[in-house]
Design a protein around this motif. Structure first.
Motif, short mmCIF file in Angstrom:
data_model
loop_
_atom_site.label_atom_id
_atom_site.label_comp_id
_atom_site.label_asym_id
_atom_site.label_seq_id
_atom_site.Cartn_x
_atom_site.Cartn_y
_atom_site.Cartn_z
N ALA A 37 0.85 -1.18 0.00
CA ALA A 37 0.00 0.00 0.00
C ALA A 37 0.90 1.24 0.00
CB ALA A 37 -0.92 0.00 1.21
N LYS A 42 2.20 -2.03 4.49
CA LYS A 42 1.12 -3.00 4.37
C LYS A 42 1.25 -3.75 3.04
CE LYS A 42 -2.81 -5.20 4.56
NZ LYS A 42 -3.00 -6.38 5.42
N ILE A 44 0.16 -6.08 -0.05
CA ILE A 44 -1.13 -6.21 -0.71
C ILE A 44 -1.18 -7.52 -1.50
CG2 ILE A 44 -2.75 -5.20 -2.35
CD1 ILE A 44 -2.33 -3.61 0.26
N ILE A 132 -9.20 3.57 8.34
CA ILE A 132 -8.47 2.49 7.67
C ILE A 132 -7.88 3.01 6.36
CG2 ILE A 132 -8.65 0.20 6.65
CD1 ILE A 132 -10.84 -0.46 8.58
N ILE A 133 -8.64 3.82 5.64
CA ILE A 133 -8.13 4.42 4.39
C ILE A 133 -6.84 5.20 4.67
CG2 ILE A 133 -8.61 6.09 2.56
CD1 ILE A 133 -11.60 5.40 2.92
N SER A 135 -4.81 4.91 7.25
CA SER A 135 -3.74 4.04 7.74
C SER A 135 -3.00 3.36 6.60
CB SER A 135 -4.29 2.99 8.71
OG SER A 135 -5.05 2.00 8.02
N LEU A 136 -3.67 3.16 5.46
CA LEU A 136 -3.04 2.57 4.29
C LEU A 136 -2.21 3.57 3.50
CD1 LEU A 136 -5.98 0.35 2.97
CD2 LEU A 136 -3.88 -0.46 4.06
N ASN A 366 -15.86 -0.94 11.11
CA ASN A 366 -14.69 -0.55 11.90
C ASN A 366 -15.18 0.09 13.20
OD1 ASN A 366 -12.06 0.13 12.65
ND2 ASN A 366 -12.08 2.05 11.51
N PRO A 377 -8.30 -6.67 7.84
CA PRO A 377 -7.79 -6.95 6.50
C PRO A 377 -8.89 -7.06 5.45
CG PRO A 377 -6.65 -8.31 8.10
CD PRO A 377 -7.76 -7.61 8.84
N GLU A 380 -9.73 -3.59 4.47
CA GLU A 380 -8.64 -3.08 3.63
C GLU A 380 -8.79 -3.60 2.20
OE1 GLU A 380 -5.17 -2.72 7.11
OE2 GLU A 380 -5.25 -4.48 5.80
N TYR A 381 -9.13 -4.87 2.08
CA TYR A 381 -9.36 -5.47 0.75
C TYR A 381 -10.49 -4.75 0.04
CZ TYR A 381 -10.49 -8.99 -2.79
OH TYR A 381 -10.76 -9.61 -3.98
N ILE A 383 -11.52 -1.65 0.40
CA ILE A 383 -11.07 -0.32 -0.02
C ILE A 383 -10.30 -0.39 -1.33
CG2 ILE A 383 -9.47 1.56 0.57
CD1 ILE A 383 -10.23 0.95 3.55
#
Length: 386
Positions: A37, A42, A44, A132-133, A135-136, A366, A377, A380-381, A383
């Motif tokens: 990411a 992170k 991917i 989360i967005i 954090s990536l 979240n 996770p 995250e996937y 997003i």
């Protein structure tokens, strides 16, 4: 079994659309690296990694759950493409030189997924997908509930995240979206023209209508009718053990196929009915769907309006046709389309029948305690694959 699947998916380094007689004369080398990411930490999984040769043949593979990839590619100077989803929202292009029978390593600083999409979110309560967005390593712009009533405002975005409990100020003491026909109409037009949305838990009301939440399976007036999806706010505070990731590509990307999901509040929206020809179930507990998506929504009355960032104006999503039947969805420069079309490729995703965007719905989110385990996770996937 999952490990075997991951190996099977990721050992495929070439394109089975290439004529076997021709492929024997092609000198190849290997390109290896690891997809990250934008935050650089992170890894991917599930990203498609590919190159396109001078005859518009595609050599591709997928990154493993730890982000690593190993691609067989034709000798010479080429561009390495890394994409998630359909490639419109997150992608990276890297110039590489492939030497015959040698391995070329791509530096980690170069293999980070770039954000192409413009992302918006509506603030929620007890739900912060934007955290989360961020954090990536990506960015999202906060918009208000009132902004959803202005199509000119939302049309500049590619993705809109609608958090659980996002608030409609016009409804004192309640949450969105009530029976606001302008919001439903705008979201319907947005998706039909290629925009994607994410909704979680109480944000089911954006799909089928409702006030604070969807209280039961009856007519509310959203843009999805009850033949497509039906909710009741009857979920209890509980730990859902041994849930299954039922989409094989998603499980391979995540590196796990089972998880426990904590529902730490009651009255969450349970899916009572869904149309299996319209929705794909991604996560479930037994026969109960917990996370679903579709790219089959079309509003035939919606006007044709440009949606999304201008960075995609010269790119298009296609289904690359392979002789072995292993078709792959990629995003290419429009200038290359005629050559791809000549050998059987077609416009749009291989998994969809429309040019519409995605609708994701998750019963979980979240939540405020932050201890969301393997659901993290999964989000995250979502997003990266909207």
């Amino acid at each position: 079994m999952l490990c075997s699947l991951v190996l099977l998916v990721n050992c495929k380094g070439g394109d089975d659309s290439i004529n076997p007689e021709v492929s024997k004369t092609v000198s190849t080398g290997t390109v290896e690296g690891k997809v990250f990411a934008k935050n650089g930490t992170k890894p991917i999984g599930g990203a498609i990694v590919f190159t396109i040769d001078s005859k518009n043949q595609v050599y591709h593979t997928y990154s493993n759950a730890d982000g690593s990839f190993n691609l067989t590619a034709p000798e010479g100077n080429t561009t390495l493409h890394i994409q998630t989803g359909n490639g419109l929202n997150f992608r990276t292009e890297i110039p590489v030189t492939v030497n015959k029978n040698e391995t070329t390593s791509v530096a980690s600083k170069d293999s980070k997924l770039n954000q192409i999409a413009k992302i918006a979110y509506v603030e929620g309560s007890y739900d912060e997908i934007e955290a989360i967005i961020t954090s990536l390593g990506y960015t999202a712009t906060e918009i208000s509930y009132q902004d959803l009533k202005n199509f000119n405002t939302i049309s500049q975005y590619d993705i809109i995240f609608l958090n659980c409990g996002s608030r409609n100020p016009a409804q004192t003491g309640t949450n969105s979206p009530g029976n606001d026909l302008s919001v439903f109409s705008n979201l319907s037009t947005f998706i039909t023209n290629g925009g994607s949305i994410y909704t979680s838990d109480w944000a089911a009301a954006y799909l089928v209508g409702g006030d604070k939440y969807v209280s039961g399976c009856s007519t509310y007036g959203g843009f999805l009718d009850l033949t497509k999806i039906c909710f009741t706010n009857t979920g209890n505070s509980a730990m859902y053990n041994n849930c299954s990731v039922t989409n094989t590509a998603m499980a391979a990307a995540l590196g796990f196929s089972t998880l426990d999901i904590q529902y730490d509040m009651s009255l969450w929206e349970k899916i009572q009915h869904y149309d299996p020809t319209f929705w794909e179930v991604l996560v479930q507990k037994g026969n109960e769907p917990l996370m679903i998506r579709t790219n089959k929504y079309v509003d035939k009355t919606a006007p044709k309006i440009s949606v999304g960032t201008s960075l995609n104006n010269n790119h298009m999503t296609i289904c690359h046709h392979t002789a072995g039947g292993n078709n792959v969805t990629i995003t290419i420069n429009q200038n290359a389309w005629n050559a791809h079309q000549a050998h059987g490729d077609y416009v749009g995703s291989c998994s969809g029948t429309t040019s519409s965007g995605n609708i994701y719905y998750t019963t979980f989110h979240n939540h405020a305690s932050g201890n969301i385990g393997k659901a993290g996770p999964i989000l995250e996937y979502v997003i990266l694959n909207l």
